[in-house]
Design a protein around this motif. Structure first.
Motif, PDB file in Angstrom:
ATOM      1  N   PHE A   7      -8.417 100.353  11.826  1.00 39.17           N
ATOM      2  CA  PHE A   7      -7.122  99.780  11.500  1.00 39.17           C
ATOM      3  C   PHE A   7      -7.215  98.401  12.028  1.00 39.17           C
ATOM      4  O   PHE A   7      -8.126  97.913  12.791  1.00 39.17           O
ATOM      5  CB  PHE A   7      -6.041 100.641  12.179  1.00 39.17           C
ATOM      6  N   GLY A   8      -6.344  97.637  11.444  1.00 38.37           N
ATOM      7  CA  GLY A   8      -6.524  96.149  12.086  1.00 38.37           C
ATOM      8  C   GLY A   8      -7.527  95.332  11.867  1.00 38.37           C
ATOM      9  O   GLY A   8      -8.207  95.347  10.857  1.00 38.37           O
ATOM     10  N   ARG A  13     -13.301  93.836  10.326  1.00 35.30           N
ATOM     11  CA  ARG A  13     -14.791  93.757  10.610  1.00 35.30           C
ATOM     12  C   ARG A  13     -15.680  94.567   9.783  1.00 35.30           C
ATOM     13  O   ARG A  13     -16.696  94.266   9.316  1.00 35.30           O
ATOM     14  CB  ARG A  13     -14.710  93.772  12.045  1.00 35.30           C
ATOM     15  N   THR A  14     -15.310  95.814   9.989  1.00 32.45           N
ATOM     16  CA  THR A  14     -16.211  96.982   9.205  1.00 32.45           C
ATOM     17  C   THR A  14     -16.233  96.862   7.539  1.00 32.45           C
ATOM     18  O   THR A  14     -16.899  97.358   7.065  1.00 32.45           O
ATOM     19  CB  THR A  14     -15.649  98.450   9.569  1.00 32.45           C
ATOM     20  N   TYR A  39     -21.372  96.883  13.954  1.00 33.87           N
ATOM     21  CA  TYR A  39     -20.434  96.084  13.425  1.00 33.87           C
ATOM     22  C   TYR A  39     -20.381  94.790  14.353  1.00 33.87           C
ATOM     23  O   TYR A  39     -19.455  94.002  13.931  1.00 33.87           O
ATOM     24  CB  TYR A  39     -19.194  96.910  13.155  1.00 33.87           C
ATOM     25  N   GLN A  40     -20.931  94.798  15.510  1.00 29.78           N
ATOM     26  CA  GLN A  40     -20.561  93.688  16.442  1.00 29.78           C
ATOM     27  C   GLN A  40     -19.262  93.537  16.716  1.00 29.78           C
ATOM     28  O   GLN A  40     -18.525  92.632  16.334  1.00 29.78           O
ATOM     29  CB  GLN A  40     -21.162  92.491  15.834  1.00 29.78           C
ATOM     30  N   PHE A  41     -18.749  94.610  17.445  1.00 30.73           N
ATOM     31  CA  PHE A  41     -17.132  94.622  17.764  1.00 30.73           C
ATOM     32  C   PHE A  41     -17.024  93.497  19.085  1.00 30.73           C
ATOM     33  O   PHE A  41     -16.038  93.465  19.654  1.00 30.73           O
ATOM     34  CB  PHE A  41     -16.750  95.799  18.288  1.00 30.73           C
ATOM     35  N   PRO A  73      -5.708  98.914  16.780  1.00 34.75           N
ATOM     36  CA  PRO A  73      -5.527  97.510  16.977  1.00 34.75           C
ATOM     37  C   PRO A  73      -4.549  97.672  18.324  1.00 34.75           C
ATOM     38  O   PRO A  73      -3.723  98.620  18.411  1.00 34.75           O
ATOM     39  CB  PRO A  73      -4.842  96.945  15.824  1.00 34.75           C
ATOM     40  N   PRO A  74      -4.366  96.625  19.035  1.00 34.06           N
ATOM     41  CA  PRO A  74      -3.222  96.558  20.229  1.00 34.06           C
ATOM     42  C   PRO A  74      -1.964  96.580  19.583  1.00 34.06           C
ATOM     43  O   PRO A  74      -1.707  96.477  18.558  1.00 34.06           O
ATOM     44  CB  PRO A  74      -3.315  95.267  20.652  1.00 34.06           C
TER      45      PRO A  74
END
Length: 78
Positions: A7-8, A13-14, A39-41, A73-74
């Motif tokens: 999500f978010g 990113r993915t 994915y390099q989070f 997400p936050p």
């Protein structure tokens, strides 16, 4: 298979909202490490839910086949 929902910013990113991974048993920490390598989070802030319950990223949790992991997400208060 373990189902992962994004999500978010994590979904951005993915570039997908849902992914199924062929683990039959893996720890949450191993899964998160594998996803981070893929994915390099690096700078992303997100919460983790396992089967619709928020859990700490550091919790000692072994995921089983058919578990659903969500990267969220936050949340903003309101």
């Amino acid at each position: 298979m373990i189902e992962i929902k994004y999500f978010g910013a994590v979904a951005e990113r993915t570039q997908c909202e849902l992914e199924k991974v062929p683990f039959s048993e893996v720890s949450l920490q191993e899964l998160l490490r594998d996803l981070d390598q893929k994915y390099q989070f690096d700078s992303l802030v997100f919460s983790v839910a396992v089967n619709q319950k928020i859990v700490s990223k550091t919790v000692n949790c072994t995921l089983q086949t058919n578990d659903v992991v969500a990267l969220l997400p936050p949340f903003a208060g309101g």
